[in-house]
Design a protein around this motif. Sequence first.
Motif, short mmCIF file in Angstrom:
data_model
loop_
_atom_site.label_atom_id
_atom_site.label_comp_id
_atom_site.label_asym_id
_atom_site.label_seq_id
_atom_site.Cartn_x
_atom_site.Cartn_y
_atom_site.Cartn_z
N CYS A 1 1.43 -3.51 -0.51
CA CYS A 1 1.11 -2.70 0.67
C CYS A 1 1.39 -3.55 1.91
O CYS A 1 2.11 -3.11 2.81
CB CYS A 1 -0.36 -2.29 0.62
N ARG B 1 9.57 -3.32 -0.47
CA ARG B 1 8.73 -2.84 0.62
C ARG B 1 7.61 -3.84 0.87
O ARG B 1 7.27 -4.64 -0.01
CB ARG B 1 8.13 -1.46 0.33
N LYS C 1 0.17 -3.20 9.89
CA LYS C 1 -0.60 -2.28 9.05
C LYS C 1 -1.47 -1.34 9.88
O LYS C 1 -2.33 -1.79 10.63
CB LYS C 1 -1.50 -3.07 8.09
N HIS D 1 0.06 6.11 -2.52
CA HIS D 1 -0.81 6.74 -1.52
C HIS D 1 -1.13 8.18 -1.92
O HIS D 1 -2.16 8.72 -1.53
CB HIS D 1 -0.16 6.70 -0.13
N GLU E 1 3.57 0.92 -4.66
CA GLU E 1 2.94 -0.35 -4.30
C GLU E 1 2.68 -1.17 -5.56
O GLU E 1 2.04 -0.69 -6.51
CB GLU E 1 1.65 -0.10 -3.52
N ASP F 1 -4.98 -1.79 -0.05
CA ASP F 1 -4.66 -0.77 -1.07
C ASP F 1 -4.62 -1.31 -2.50
O ASP F 1 -3.84 -0.84 -3.34
CB ASP F 1 -3.33 -0.07 -0.71
N GLN G 1 -4.82 1.14 -5.64
CA GLN G 1 -3.67 1.97 -6.04
C GLN G 1 -2.44 1.12 -6.38
O GLN G 1 -1.37 1.66 -6.66
CB GLN G 1 -3.32 2.95 -4.91
MN MN Z 1 -0.51 1.00 1.51
#
Ligand code: MN
Length: 268
Positions: A37, A61, A66, A207, A233, A244, A247
């Motif tokens: 993330c 990524r 953020k 997400h 992610e 995050d 997830q």
């Molecule tokens: Mn994220």
Amino acid sequence: MKMNKLLVEKNSGSDIKIKIGNKILGEKEKIVFSGPCAVENYENMKDIAVKLKKIGVHALRGGAFKPRTSPYDFQGLEKQGLEILKSVGKETGMIVSTEIMDTRDVEYALDYIDIIQIGSRNMYNYSLLKEVGRTKAPIILKRGMSASIKEWVYAAEYIMREGNENVILCERGIRTFETYTRNTLDLNAVAYIKEKYRLPVIVDPSHGTGLRELVHSMSLAGIMAGADGLIIESHINPEEAISDSRQTINMESMEKILKNVKILEKII
Ligand code: MN
Ligand code: PEP
């Protein structure tokens, strides 16, 4: 001014394909973006990138800026994060994508990264959309968390009418009455967009669900709904991810998704 033909519409031209390194997004092969993330530090970003490259992820990524719900949470390494992304991208030969939140960061950020992400919270930031529309970089345009398909597609139109048609729509889940998952991943939208519009679409099951145990199924469901790719992610040590974490999946899960996406590619 009333426009009766939009650039996003199928009758305005052929379907848009976008070069991502040596691959083309919008063709038969599904393109997978992955990474943490947030960019946390150089060593960790490098470890993640080396592993992702090895298992076949196409692009990296990682958030340098953020958009956190609380102003007291980690806001990203900002410029230092961009520097890390540039070094890691160069060293691994990977294409790099990061979110840009401020019009003032657009131009110089492209010295560091290859693809600009517009986050869900900024989908309605029309100044930012116009600014990235004046570049030639591919733009991942995430769906606003409460945006209708029409509003989302008009946001893409804002970018395209400035001259940049390299827009990648990203379905990342919307807010509904259901709170069991972080968001509700709207796969109807993916199938609908592929039917009606010229733009490639990718799915963000991270997400979209907020739960790492759902990421594998929803990745495959996204591909079957017609997505051209995924953005997921991942982290070497998901439990320790700064943002995050819940997830974020590990490298083994990421590898399993890539294998199954390859199988689905053949079926489709
Ligand atoms: Mn994220
Ligand atoms: C992200 O990609 O880490 C992110 C903040 O996504 P979104 O804008 O979809 O919430």
